[in-house]
Design an enzyme around this catalytic site. Sequence first.
Site, PDB file in Angstrom:
ATOM      1  N   ILE A 154      74.058  14.957 -41.933  1.00 55.25           N
ATOM      2  CA  ILE A 154      73.319  15.125 -43.185  1.00 55.25           C
ATOM      3  C   ILE A 154      74.216  14.876 -44.391  1.00 55.25           C
ATOM      4  CG2 ILE A 154      72.091  16.786 -44.637  1.00 55.25           C
ATOM      5  CD1 ILE A 154      71.024  18.071 -42.039  1.00 55.25           C
ATOM      6  N   ARG A 232      73.094  26.457 -45.072  1.00 53.75           N
ATOM      7  CA  ARG A 232      72.952  27.799 -44.524  1.00 53.75           C
ATOM      8  C   ARG A 232      73.260  28.813 -45.616  1.00 53.75           C
ATOM      9  NH1 ARG A 232      70.405  25.759 -41.413  1.00 53.75           N
ATOM     10  NH2 ARG A 232      70.538  25.636 -39.141  1.00 53.75           N
ATOM     11  N   ASP A 256      68.050  26.113 -51.263  1.00 53.11           N
ATOM     12  CA  ASP A 256      66.945  26.085 -50.303  1.00 53.11           C
ATOM     13  C   ASP A 256      67.113  27.182 -49.264  1.00 53.11           C
ATOM     14  OD1 ASP A 256      64.543  24.910 -49.145  1.00 53.11           O
ATOM     15  OD2 ASP A 256      65.850  24.273 -47.500  1.00 53.11           O
ATOM     16  N   GLU A 261      67.617  36.009 -45.284  1.00 52.34           N
ATOM     17  CA  GLU A 261      66.261  35.485 -45.422  1.00 52.34           C
ATOM     18  C   GLU A 261      65.429  35.646 -44.143  1.00 52.34           C
ATOM     19  OE1 GLU A 261      67.145  31.438 -46.461  1.00 52.34           O
ATOM     20  OE2 GLU A 261      67.155  30.798 -44.361  1.00 52.34           O
ATOM     21  N   HIS A 293      63.633  27.489 -47.679  1.00 52.42           N
ATOM     22  CA  HIS A 293      64.261  26.884 -46.504  1.00 52.42           C
ATOM     23  C   HIS A 293      63.356  25.818 -45.876  1.00 52.42           C
ATOM     24  CE1 HIS A 293      67.569  27.804 -43.342  1.00 52.42           C
ATOM     25  NE2 HIS A 293      67.335  26.511 -43.434  1.00 52.42           N
ATOM     26  N   ALA A 295      63.927  22.226 -46.641  1.00 50.94           N
ATOM     27  CA  ALA A 295      64.478  20.892 -46.863  1.00 50.94           C
ATOM     28  C   ALA A 295      64.206  19.972 -45.672  1.00 50.94           C
ATOM     29  CB  ALA A 295      65.975  20.983 -47.137  1.00 50.94           C
TER      30      ALA A 295
END
Length: 327
Positions: A154, A232, A256, A261, A293, A295
């Site tokens: 990524i 993360r 994000d 969470e 979260h 993306a």
Amino acid sequence: MRIFAYSLRPYDELPCLEALSHELGFEYGWTADYPTPENAGLAAGADGVTIITNPMPRELLATYHELGVRGLATRSIGYEHIDLAAARELGVRVGHASYPPEGVADYAIMLMLMALRKVKLVCRHAAAQDFTLEGKLGRSLAGCTVGVVGTGAIGSCVVRQLTGFGCRVLACDPFPCAELAGLAAYVTLPELLAASDVVTLHAPGLPENRHMIGAGELALMKEDAVLVNAARGSLVDTAALLDALESGRLGAAALDTIEHEAGLYYLDRSRDVLPNRDRAALMALPNVIVTPHMAFYTAESVEGMVRSNVEALLAFAAGAETPHEVR
């Protein structure tokens, strides 16, 4: 071969699983609920189980092992929510997902642009019919130095896509990617933080990476810099980030993912008092964007996540090797 899927979304993942069952020849069952000791029996008779990012502690893994489950796969790249030591002791093979990197890379760059152009503030004011320009002066990405922390699939994709914006790109990774030669200059993390107008995180959520961006690192950044995290939540010390934002030490953040969470995202919590004060504090700031979260959330990624989990579980059942196995 039978697979049981937990936390399966009927509006996007289920059609993928149904199509794959015909293509690859397996039976399946599913539920939208997270796996618990109470509903573990739903997987009785299944060779493998696929989950999302819910915790899988030793006790729960043992329950599935007793039911005959010998393969577990998570529809996420990260697998820190699974007790891998316990899985290995029990003889349960573990797989994780793979999907095209472009979706997360696109999203990270979108967050950069939104933060640089103060989109949250602009939208808030526009909703109140305040169409003034004062306080909304943005910056061009082309004029920025962007620091990319982590150049795996990524992060490398982010670097390649940033070249189209004409900005200077720095990178930091213990294992530099030779394919990025000429596209990004590798430097140390302190050098990257000090020189970058935008810092975007793409490192894995390993224990050694916890709070890799803390008070000391934030102090190195430019006062008008933007921090982006589409990797993360554990990478950033949230308390230190709030201190930097509230003191004006940091220009903006676009997140994000945040710490703590679990149990919030992908659920309707609109009627609940959420046990996450840090998230509420971040959401209240006009220069901070917080998204749930997502993306990864493209049609291509969803198909890739489901397919890679199925391929892993089929390989586990056949006693075969698979690139999707967590080693």
